[in-house]
Design an enzyme around this catalytic site. Structure first.
Site, mmCIF file in Angstrom:
data_model
loop_
_atom_site.group_PDB
_atom_site.id
_atom_site.type_symbol
_atom_site.label_atom_id
_atom_site.label_comp_id
_atom_site.label_asym_id
_atom_site.label_seq_id
_atom_site.Cartn_x
_atom_site.Cartn_y
_atom_site.Cartn_z
ATOM 1 C CG ASN A 212 -1.975 0.936 1.333
ATOM 2 O OD1 ASN A 212 -2.768 1.020 0.394
ATOM 3 N ND2 ASN A 212 -2.089 1.700 2.423
ATOM 4 C CD GLU A 277 -4.315 4.875 3.669
ATOM 5 O OE1 GLU A 277 -3.980 6.049 3.930
ATOM 6 O OE2 GLU A 277 -3.619 3.890 3.949
HETATM 7 C C1 XIL Z 1 -3.313 8.570 9.558
HETATM 8 C C2 XIL Z 1 -4.534 8.672 10.450
HETATM 9 O O1 XIL Z 1 -5.623 9.051 9.652
HETATM 10 C C3 XIL Z 1 -4.308 9.681 11.550
HETATM 11 O O2 XIL Z 1 -5.387 9.669 12.481
HETATM 12 C C4 XIL Z 1 -3.006 9.363 12.285
HETATM 13 O O3 XIL Z 1 -2.751 10.395 13.222
HETATM 14 C C5 XIL Z 1 -1.858 9.258 11.317
HETATM 15 O O4 XIL Z 1 -2.164 8.298 10.327
HETATM 16 N N1 XIL Z 1 -1.409 6.953 5.161
HETATM 17 C C6 XIL Z 1 -1.765 5.849 5.898
HETATM 18 C C7 XIL Z 1 -2.636 6.007 7.064
HETATM 19 O O5 XIL Z 1 -1.448 4.724 5.513
HETATM 20 O O6 XIL Z 1 -2.378 5.064 8.064
HETATM 21 C C8 XIL Z 1 -2.550 7.392 7.632
HETATM 22 O O7 XIL Z 1 -3.522 7.515 8.653
HETATM 23 C C9 XIL Z 1 -2.757 8.438 6.553
HETATM 24 C C10 XIL Z 1 -1.702 8.301 5.493
#
Ligand code: XIL
Length: 345
Positions: A212, A277
């Site tokens: 990912n 995401e």
């Molecule tokens: C982010 C979360 O949304 C936040 O709450 C946390 O503070 C930091 O991580 N890429 C990823 C996710 O793979 O795990 C991240 O999530 C955002 C970017």
């Protein structure tokens, strides 16, 4: 009224088929936009394509919480934070499965799939992971043993329950080379990635294993790096089953056709492709100042979601895309409110 949450807008776009002023001006109350029937609304609009959402706290699972109704519309779930390394193994050898199992139960009860995020990452790892008792970096052997134990313990315990695992997250630099992380520094090569996939696969042969990353959903050096890395690992027999396109994007970039090209490119390797995401920031850079979010901006954003989802649906029908996950339930909860600029919203 204007501070509506994004997901409601997306739902409204699907329900009312086009983004009109009427849509935003009319009373967009939760109860008008959500479907009270048993099936999540997305089953109707995207048959065969699970639409997931990242959730963060336990409030959402409680029927009385205002976000719970919204959550019910999805048919896939991932924890935004609670299955990361620091949450799963905060101290060496002490694993926490409570939250993971609650999510799994919720998903089962709601006929939904679970994505596990994430077995390895260079962020949100427990402090002890790379260090010995004197605070020095551990050797390659010790690190590989820790990685093996972390992965095998978790994937075995949750065997058959987590359909998709992000095995490694963000292992590339912007230029497409391997990220200069502690993993790389200590192990010295992509061996840690290959082993991570092997250990996850041994632990649950039925789970689909993903690599990912962000900024690979559009063409460029990073995407090329991912393509080449995955191709190389597949040629060596590493059990990678899918590529996760994080897709933290903005209103204009990347364009829909570039994302379609990306999906097809990775699918051509015989892999599953998922948007893992998705969120669409109304800002294009970290230097932009906080702005008032007007109806026009929201409509532009809704239209952007609509056109992307149209493409997702087509690529799912073409067999190239197997899931789309939104990174957060609503605008008042999204991580983007504090990233990359604290408090910008
Ligand atoms: C982010 C979360 O949304 C936040 O709450 C946390 O503070 C930091 O991580 N890429 C990823 C996710 O793979 O795990 C991240 O999530 C955002 C970017």
């Amino acid at each position: 009224m204007l501070k509506q949450n994004t997901i409601l807008l997306i739902l409204s776009v699907f329900l009312f088929s086009c983004a009109t002023n009427k849509m935003v001006d009319s009373d967009m109350k939760d109860k008008q936009l959500v479907n009270d029937k048993e099936n999540p609304i997305f089953y109707t609009y995207f048959p065969g394509l699970p639409i997931g959402v990242a959730v963060n706290t336990w409030e959402y699972f409680d029927e009385s919480n205002k976000y719970n109704k919204l959550m019910k519309q999805f048919n896939g779930f991932v924890y935004e934070n609670s299955m990361k390394m620091d949450a799963m193994q905060p101290t060496e050898g002490n694993f926490e499965f409570g939250n993971a199992k609650k999510l799994i139960k919720y998903a089962k009860d709601n006929n939904s799939v679970v994505r596990g995020h994430t077995l390895l990452w260079h962020n949100q790892y427990p402090n002890w992971f790379f260090k010995d008792i004197d605070g020095k970096d551990v050797s390659k052997d010790v690190l590989l043993k820790r990685i093996e134990r972390h992965i095998k313990t978790i994937v075995t315990e949750l065997k058959g329950e987590v359909k998709y695992w992000d095995v490694v997250n963000e292992v590339l630099e912007e230029n497409g080379t391997l990220r200069n992380s502690k993993y790389l520094e200590i192990v010295g090569s992509e061996e840690y990635i290959a082993k991570a996939f092997q250990w996850a696969h041994e632990s649950d042969p039925s789970a689909k294993l993903f690599i990912n990353d962000y900024s690979i959903c559009f063409s460029g050096a990073k995407q090329d790096g991912m393509y080449n890395l995955v191709k190389k690992l597949l040629a060596k027999g590493v059990p990678i089953h899918g590529v996760g396109l994080q897709s933290h994007i903005n209103m204009s970039h990347p364009n829909v056709e570039d994302m379609r090209k990306t999906i097809k490119r990775f699918a051509s390797l015989g892999l599953e492709v998922q948007v893992t995401e998705l969120d669409i920031s109304v800002y294009r850079s970290s230097s932009e100042k906080k702005m008032d979010i007007t109806t026009d901006i929201l409509l532009e954003q809704a239209e952007r979601y609509r056109s992307l989802f149209e493409m997702f649906k087509e690529e799912a029908q073409n067999g190239n895309l197997t899931m789309v996950t939104l990174w957060g339930l609503s605008d008042d909860k999204t991580w983007l409110n504090d990233f990359p600029v604290k408090g910008r919203g």
